[in-house]
Write a protein that holds these residues in place. Sequence first.
Motif, PDB file in Angstrom:
ATOM      1  N   THR A   1     -13.251   3.725 -12.028  1.00  0.00           N
ATOM      2  CA  THR A   1     -12.235   3.226 -12.676  1.00  0.00           C
ATOM      3  C   THR A   1     -10.932   3.788 -13.462  1.00  0.00           C
ATOM      4  O   THR A   1     -11.239   4.967 -13.399  1.00  0.00           O
ATOM      5  CB  THR A   1     -12.828   2.131 -13.829  1.00  0.00           C
ATOM      6  N   GLY A   2      -9.967   3.165 -13.500  1.00  0.00           N
ATOM      7  CA  GLY A   2      -8.625   3.812 -14.252  1.00  0.00           C
ATOM      8  C   GLY A   2      -8.173   2.513 -14.930  1.00  0.00           C
ATOM      9  O   GLY A   2      -7.804   1.810 -14.673  1.00  0.00           O
TER      10      GLY A   2
ATOM     11  N   SER B   1       0.827  -1.241   0.021  1.00  0.00           N
ATOM     12  CA  SER B   1      -0.062   0.001   0.007  1.00  0.00           C
ATOM     13  C   SER B   1       0.751   1.328  -0.013  1.00  0.00           C
ATOM     14  O   SER B   1       0.297   2.212  -0.158  1.00  0.00           O
ATOM     15  CB  SER B   1      -0.892  -0.058   1.275  1.00  0.00           C
ATOM     16  N   MET B   2       2.245   1.312   0.180  1.00  0.00           N
ATOM     17  CA  MET B   2       3.069   2.332   0.157  1.00  0.00           C
ATOM     18  C   MET B   2       3.617   2.493  -0.987  1.00  0.00           C
ATOM     19  O   MET B   2       4.379   3.568  -1.187  1.00  0.00           O
ATOM     20  CB  MET B   2       3.884   2.162   1.353  1.00  0.00           C
ATOM     21  N   GLN B   3       3.410   1.542  -1.954  1.00  0.00           N
ATOM     22  CA  GLN B   3       4.365   1.685  -3.507  1.00  0.00           C
ATOM     23  C   GLN B   3       3.649   2.770  -4.239  1.00  0.00           C
ATOM     24  O   GLN B   3       2.146   2.592  -4.517  1.00  0.00           O
ATOM     25  CB  GLN B   3       4.117   0.300  -3.993  1.00  0.00           C
ATOM     26  N   PRO B   4       4.310   3.882  -4.872  1.00  0.00           N
ATOM     27  CA  PRO B   4       3.670   4.832  -5.961  1.00  0.00           C
ATOM     28  C   PRO B   4       3.493   3.954  -7.151  1.00  0.00           C
ATOM     29  O   PRO B   4       4.438   3.395  -7.771  1.00  0.00           O
ATOM     30  CB  PRO B   4       4.696   5.814  -5.807  1.00  0.00           C
ATOM     31  N   LEU B   5       2.201   3.924  -7.682  1.00  0.00           N
ATOM     32  CA  LEU B   5       2.080   3.528  -9.065  1.00  0.00           C
ATOM     33  C   LEU B   5       1.130   4.325  -9.711  1.00  0.00           C
ATOM     34  O   LEU B   5       0.556   5.431  -9.358  1.00  0.00           O
ATOM     35  CB  LEU B   5       0.976   2.154  -8.747  1.00  0.00           C
ATOM     36  N   ILE B   6       1.054   4.146 -11.108  1.00  0.00           N
ATOM     37  CA  ILE B   6       0.166   5.008 -11.932  1.00  0.00           C
ATOM     38  C   ILE B   6      -1.338   4.697 -11.823  1.00  0.00           C
ATOM     39  O   ILE B   6      -1.844   3.565 -11.938  1.00  0.00           O
ATOM     40  CB  ILE B   6       0.702   4.751 -13.321  1.00  0.00           C
ATOM     41  N   PRO B   7      -1.846   5.820 -11.568  1.00  0.00           N
ATOM     42  CA  PRO B   7      -3.319   5.659 -11.041  1.00  0.00           C
ATOM     43  C   PRO B   7      -4.611   5.682 -12.223  1.00  0.00           C
ATOM     44  O   PRO B   7      -5.661   5.373 -12.117  1.00  0.00           O
ATOM     45  CB  PRO B   7      -3.656   7.163  -9.968  1.00  0.00           C
ATOM     46  N   ALA B   8      -3.971   6.213 -13.383  1.00  0.00           N
ATOM     47  CA  ALA B   8      -4.965   6.356 -14.624  1.00  0.00           C
ATOM     48  C   ALA B   8      -5.951   7.250 -13.830  1.00  0.00           C
ATOM     49  O   ALA B   8      -5.818   8.228 -13.098  1.00  0.00           O
ATOM     50  CB  ALA B   8      -5.374   5.208 -15.150  1.00  0.00           C
ATOM     51  N   SER B   9      -7.287   6.882 -14.233  1.00  0.00           N
ATOM     52  CA  SER B   9      -8.462   7.850 -14.211  1.00  0.00           C
ATOM     53  C   SER B   9      -8.871   7.849 -12.713  1.00  0.00           C
ATOM     54  O   SER B   9      -9.873   8.392 -12.300  1.00  0.00           O
ATOM     55  CB  SER B   9      -9.639   7.474 -15.161  1.00  0.00           C
TER      56      SER B   9
END
Length: 402
Positions: free
Chosen positions: A349-350, A58-66
């Motif tokens: 959603t994203g 849960s602390m990992q930065p990831l691409i969120p999209a929408s």
Amino acid sequence: MKGILLNILLILCSLSLWGKNPSEAVDQFVRESGINTNSVAVKIIDLSDGTVTASHNSMQPLIPASILKAVTTASLIGESGPDWRYHTRVYIDGPNDLGRLRGNLIVAGSCDPSLNSDHEPFSKDFIEEICEALAAQMIREIEGNIIIDQSEFQGNSRPTSWAAGDKKKYYGTGTHALNYRDNCEGDFSVENPSLSFIKELKSALASNGIILEEKELTEGPRIQIHDHLSAPIDEIMRSCMMRSDNMFAESMLRTYGKMKGLSGETGEAASMELDAWTAKQLPMEGIVIVDGSGLSRSNRVTADFMGELLTLMSSNPTYASFFPLAGQEGTLRKFLAETPLDSYIAMKTGSMNGIQCYAGYKLDDEYVPTHAVVIIMNDIPNNRDRVKKAAEKMLLSIFINE
């Protein structure tokens, strides 16, 4: 009806074999998704007491999209409230000499994304309103020009980090002080919607017997003759979230910046947004926000950040209503359809190439949020259906067996 009941029975039977432990459900989800464990994150929070029901990476930065649109709407509604409206004002800048305007007709853009949009919420036709306003002033001739004032919102129409191919498409169209007809024609973006607006307005003026002479006149003091009101901002937000409209989201981020006293430029607004959530003591490590829609692959969020934001916003009586209901609405229409969670999950959603994300709420019978739910999947394999089904199975196991 029998088919639906059989489908539910089969799901419940499969879940009974899986077990009720949320941690086991998450571990099974990560395995079944086929995604590298570092590229997937989960956070589920019980809103009754703030305890963490389930968590992974849960602390990992990831691409969120929408799902970033959930951040944009949360930021803006906190400043505007649900009833705020865009005002697009129309002025004349010269005397009315017996029906002859010795000046220009001026339209001042407000960054309203819904102006003559093809999508709900609909407001009155802006061009018709202008013609009616001129008629009310008994103006039959305009000596000057139509001037579009876009000075209220500075900066580029798009973030520089957007992919070049996206900028040509309707979903990658820019935002301007004057947006018009969704800034697109069919599947393609319109680079200067003001030109489209002026063309339509000229035609409407001619149809209404109003002569536009188009002389080059120096601008004079303005006199307002009309104020176009958008639908309330909460209706615009709901439309944005249901349809995942990038242009609506980008306009709202720029509007947020303007409300905070900035120029209305996207980068400034995004920076202010980060500062505001930092001040609210959300976990900000690794968070990068460069736009309002999530179209940029430079954005990064963590499941911790999204979960805490959703938790904080769960007390807002309007916010949760923006999220599509599973099995029923918008981009979530097929997700969890005809399962025990149909209509009991509301999430944004994203999706982008290699990315599938969900963020929103588990609801009770009164549509009140009971849990914040975040699922972020990056670097997914080619089979997107596989990861969606794995996410569905995890949520059913956690919430139906709890």
